[in-house]
Design a protein around this motif. Sequence first.
Motif, PDB file in Angstrom:
ATOM      1  N   ALA A  33      -8.959   1.659   2.009  1.00 29.11           N
ATOM      2  CA  ALA A  33      -7.782   2.357   1.511  1.00 29.11           C
ATOM      3  C   ALA A  33      -6.660   2.188   2.535  1.00 29.11           C
ATOM      4  CB  ALA A  33      -8.084   3.838   1.315  1.00 29.11           C
ATOM      5  N   MET A  34      -5.435   2.241   2.067  1.00 27.73           N
ATOM      6  CA  MET A  34      -4.323   2.143   2.995  1.00 27.73           C
ATOM      7  C   MET A  34      -3.161   3.026   2.560  1.00 27.73           C
ATOM      8  SD  MET A  34      -1.485   0.408   1.779  1.00 27.73           S
ATOM      9  CE  MET A  34      -0.820  -0.050   3.386  1.00 27.73           C
ATOM     10  N   GLY A  35      -2.232   3.219   3.457  1.00 26.42           N
ATOM     11  CA  GLY A  35      -1.099   4.065   3.126  1.00 26.42           C
ATOM     12  C   GLY A  35       0.142   3.679   3.897  1.00 26.42           C
ATOM     13  N   TRP A  36       1.233   4.240   3.464  1.00 24.14           N
ATOM     14  CA  TRP A  36       2.514   4.129   4.161  1.00 24.14           C
ATOM     15  C   TRP A  36       2.899   5.521   4.668  1.00 24.14           C
ATOM     16  CZ3 TRP A  36       5.141  -0.282   5.276  1.00 24.14           C
ATOM     17  CH2 TRP A  36       4.778  -1.446   4.585  1.00 24.14           C
ATOM     18  N   TYR A  37       3.308   5.559   5.911  1.00 26.50           N
ATOM     19  CA  TYR A  37       3.809   6.775   6.536  1.00 26.50           C
ATOM     20  C   TYR A  37       5.228   6.498   7.023  1.00 26.50           C
ATOM     21  CZ  TYR A  37      -0.632   9.352   6.760  1.00 26.50           C
ATOM     22  OH  TYR A  37      -1.771  10.055   6.445  1.00 26.50           O
ATOM     23  N   ARG A  38       5.940   7.576   7.328  1.00 24.20           N
ATOM     24  CA  ARG A  38       7.259   7.413   7.935  1.00 24.20           C
ATOM     25  C   ARG A  38       7.493   8.514   8.954  1.00 24.20           C
ATOM     26  NH1 ARG A  38      11.116   8.859   2.700  1.00 24.20           N
ATOM     27  NH2 ARG A  38      10.718  11.119   2.643  1.00 24.20           N
ATOM     28  N   GLN A  39       8.349   8.197   9.908  1.00 25.98           N
ATOM     29  CA  GLN A  39       8.713   9.178  10.926  1.00 25.98           C
ATOM     30  C   GLN A  39      10.204   9.084  11.187  1.00 25.98           C
ATOM     31  OE1 GLN A  39       6.478   9.005  14.606  1.00 25.98           O
ATOM     32  NE2 GLN A  39       6.963  11.146  15.033  1.00 25.98           N
ATOM     33  N   ALA A  40      10.894  10.174  10.891  1.00 24.64           N
ATOM     34  CA  ALA A  40      12.322  10.266  11.161  1.00 24.64           C
ATOM     35  C   ALA A  40      12.532  10.847  12.548  1.00 24.64           C
ATOM     36  CB  ALA A  40      12.988  11.143  10.106  1.00 24.64           C
ATOM     37  N   PRO A  41      13.691  10.595  13.155  1.00 27.55           N
ATOM     38  CA  PRO A  41      13.960  11.128  14.494  1.00 27.55           C
ATOM     39  C   PRO A  41      13.788  12.638  14.542  1.00 27.55           C
ATOM     40  CG  PRO A  41      15.629   9.529  13.901  1.00 27.55           C
ATOM     41  CD  PRO A  41      14.790   9.754  12.665  1.00 27.55           C
ATOM     42  N   GLY A  42      13.024  13.107  15.515  1.00 30.70           N
ATOM     43  CA  GLY A  42      12.828  14.531  15.697  1.00 30.70           C
ATOM     44  C   GLY A  42      11.881  15.183  14.716  1.00 30.70           C
ATOM     45  N   LYS A  43      11.243  14.375  13.867  1.00 30.15           N
ATOM     46  CA  LYS A  43      10.328  14.930  12.866  1.00 30.15           C
ATOM     47  C   LYS A  43       8.931  14.350  13.045  1.00 30.15           C
ATOM     48  CE  LYS A  43      13.776  15.886   9.307  1.00 30.15           C
ATOM     49  NZ  LYS A  43      14.142  15.705   7.862  1.00 30.15           N
ATOM     50  N   GLN A  44       7.959  15.032  12.464  1.00 33.86           N
ATOM     51  CA  GLN A  44       6.586  14.548  12.507  1.00 33.86           C
ATOM     52  C   GLN A  44       6.402  13.397  11.531  1.00 33.86           C
ATOM     53  OE1 GLN A  44       4.041  17.974  11.787  1.00 33.86           O
ATOM     54  NE2 GLN A  44       3.793  18.283  13.987  1.00 33.86           N
ATOM     55  N   ARG A  45       5.435  12.553  11.846  1.00 32.95           N
ATOM     56  CA  ARG A  45       5.086  11.474  10.929  1.00 32.95           C
ATOM     57  C   ARG A  45       4.525  12.083   9.650  1.00 32.95           C
ATOM     58  NH1 ARG A  45       2.015   6.272  13.346  1.00 32.95           N
ATOM     59  NH2 ARG A  45       3.752   6.587  14.790  1.00 32.95           N
TER      60      ARG A  45
END
Length: 111
Positions: A33-45
């Motif tokens: 299984a796989m996924g996409w994550y994102r992390q914005a400045p100052g925020k958690q992934r």
Amino acid sequence: QLQLVESGGGLVQPGGSLRLSCAASDNSFSTLAMGWYRQAPGKQRESVASITRGGNTHYADSVKGRFTISRDNAKNMAYLQMNSLKPDDTAVYYCTTYTTWGQGTQVTVSS
């Protein structure tokens, strides 16, 4: 050891589209299984979308209806089609098999 490399990020105007790609180094990817994550400045992934090896998908509420995750196991590739992009989508986007992570690709949504 499996490696993942993202590509396709960039600068796009609000309402625009981008397609992210994730290239896996070997065909063990097709069993995972796989996924996409994102992390914005100052925020958690945060999780954006996931897909099982069989193609079942799940999306975060914030991207549902705008993003589409897919995979091509024959090519050891995964994709994230992002439409109707918003400034809040600005982040570094990572693909993962939950044990292996890519280095990330920057997506910036701005006019």
